[in-house]
Design a protein around this motif. Structure first.
Motif, PDB file in Angstrom:
ATOM      1  N   GLN A 111       0.832  -1.202   0.000  1.00  0.00           N
ATOM      2  CA  GLN A 111       0.000   0.000   0.000  1.00  0.00           C
ATOM      3  C   GLN A 111       0.870   1.258   0.000  1.00  0.00           C
ATOM      4  N   ASP A 112       1.975   1.195   0.745  1.00  0.00           N
ATOM      5  CA  ASP A 112       2.869   2.354   0.779  1.00  0.00           C
ATOM      6  C   ASP A 112       3.556   2.555  -0.577  1.00  0.00           C
ATOM      7  N   ARG A 113       3.976   1.438  -1.186  1.00  0.00           N
ATOM      8  CA  ARG A 113       4.603   1.538  -2.517  1.00  0.00           C
ATOM      9  C   ARG A 113       3.606   2.087  -3.549  1.00  0.00           C
ATOM     10  N   LEU A 114       2.362   1.612  -3.476  1.00  0.00           N
ATOM     11  CA  LEU A 114       1.338   2.089  -4.388  1.00  0.00           C
ATOM     12  C   LEU A 114       1.053   3.572  -4.169  1.00  0.00           C
ATOM     13  N   ALA A 115       1.003   4.000  -2.922  1.00  0.00           N
ATOM     14  CA  ALA A 115       0.782   5.419  -2.619  1.00  0.00           C
ATOM     15  C   ALA A 115       1.927   6.268  -3.144  1.00  0.00           C
ATOM     16  N   LEU A 152       2.960   9.521 -10.270  1.00  0.00           N
ATOM     17  CA  LEU A 152       2.196   9.497 -11.515  1.00  0.00           C
ATOM     18  C   LEU A 152       0.971  10.416 -11.518  1.00  0.00           C
ATOM     19  N   LYS A 153       0.563  10.922 -10.392  1.00  0.00           N
ATOM     20  CA  LYS A 153      -0.655  11.724 -10.289  1.00  0.00           C
ATOM     21  C   LYS A 153      -0.641  12.957 -11.192  1.00  0.00           C
ATOM     22  N   PRO A 154       0.433  13.739 -11.252  1.00  0.00           N
ATOM     23  CA  PRO A 154       0.411  14.901 -12.160  1.00  0.00           C
ATOM     24  C   PRO A 154       0.222  14.501 -13.623  1.00  0.00           C
ATOM     25  N   PHE A 155       0.864  13.411 -14.039  1.00  0.00           N
ATOM     26  CA  PHE A 155       0.709  12.963 -15.425  1.00  0.00           C
ATOM     27  C   PHE A 155      -0.722  12.493 -15.697  1.00  0.00           C
TER      28      PHE A 155
END
Length: 118
Positions: free
Chosen positions: A12-16, A22-25
């Motif tokens: 979960q931490d790695r995914l976060a 990747l969120k800005p892209f």
């Protein structure tokens, strides 16, 4: 220098962490997918099916009117000297396309206008 992925962390931490990278892209991609078609439509780079159908109909009417004009002028060479009613009836006579019972009104009107020119 160690990053968050170097340490032993839960998935979960790695995914976060990856989502944070990747969120800005993803946001820019989503904005482009929404705004792109709106902007290109506003700029006139898109053609709607209604506009294409109207343009195709106008081209077909113009072509049929040119054929009508040529046939009517071969029958009556001085068509431009006729009055409006006579030109209209002459155009309606030659505006009937093969396979049709009567002339389309747009074709007859365009043919009549072409016959008015010397």
């Amino acid at each position: 220098m160690t990053t968050m992925l170097d340490r032993k962390t839960s998935w979960q931490d790695r995914l976060a962490y990856q989502w944070g990278v990747l969120k800005p892209f993803a946001l820019v991609l989503a904005l482009g997918l929404v705004a792109g078609p709106l902007i290109s439509n506003y700029m006139g780079w898109q053609v709607t099916s209604g506009a294409a159908n109207r343009e195709n109909h106008a081209v077909a009417v113009r072509q049929q009117a040119m054929v009508c004009d040529a046939m009517a002028r071969s029958d009556t060479p001085n068509a431009s000297t006729l009055d409006w009613g006579a030109r209209r009836s002459l155009a309606e006579k030659f505006a009937v396309m093969p396979g049709r019972q009567e002339a389309e009104s747009g074709v007859a009107m365009a043919c009549s206008e072409m016959l008015a020119r010397p």
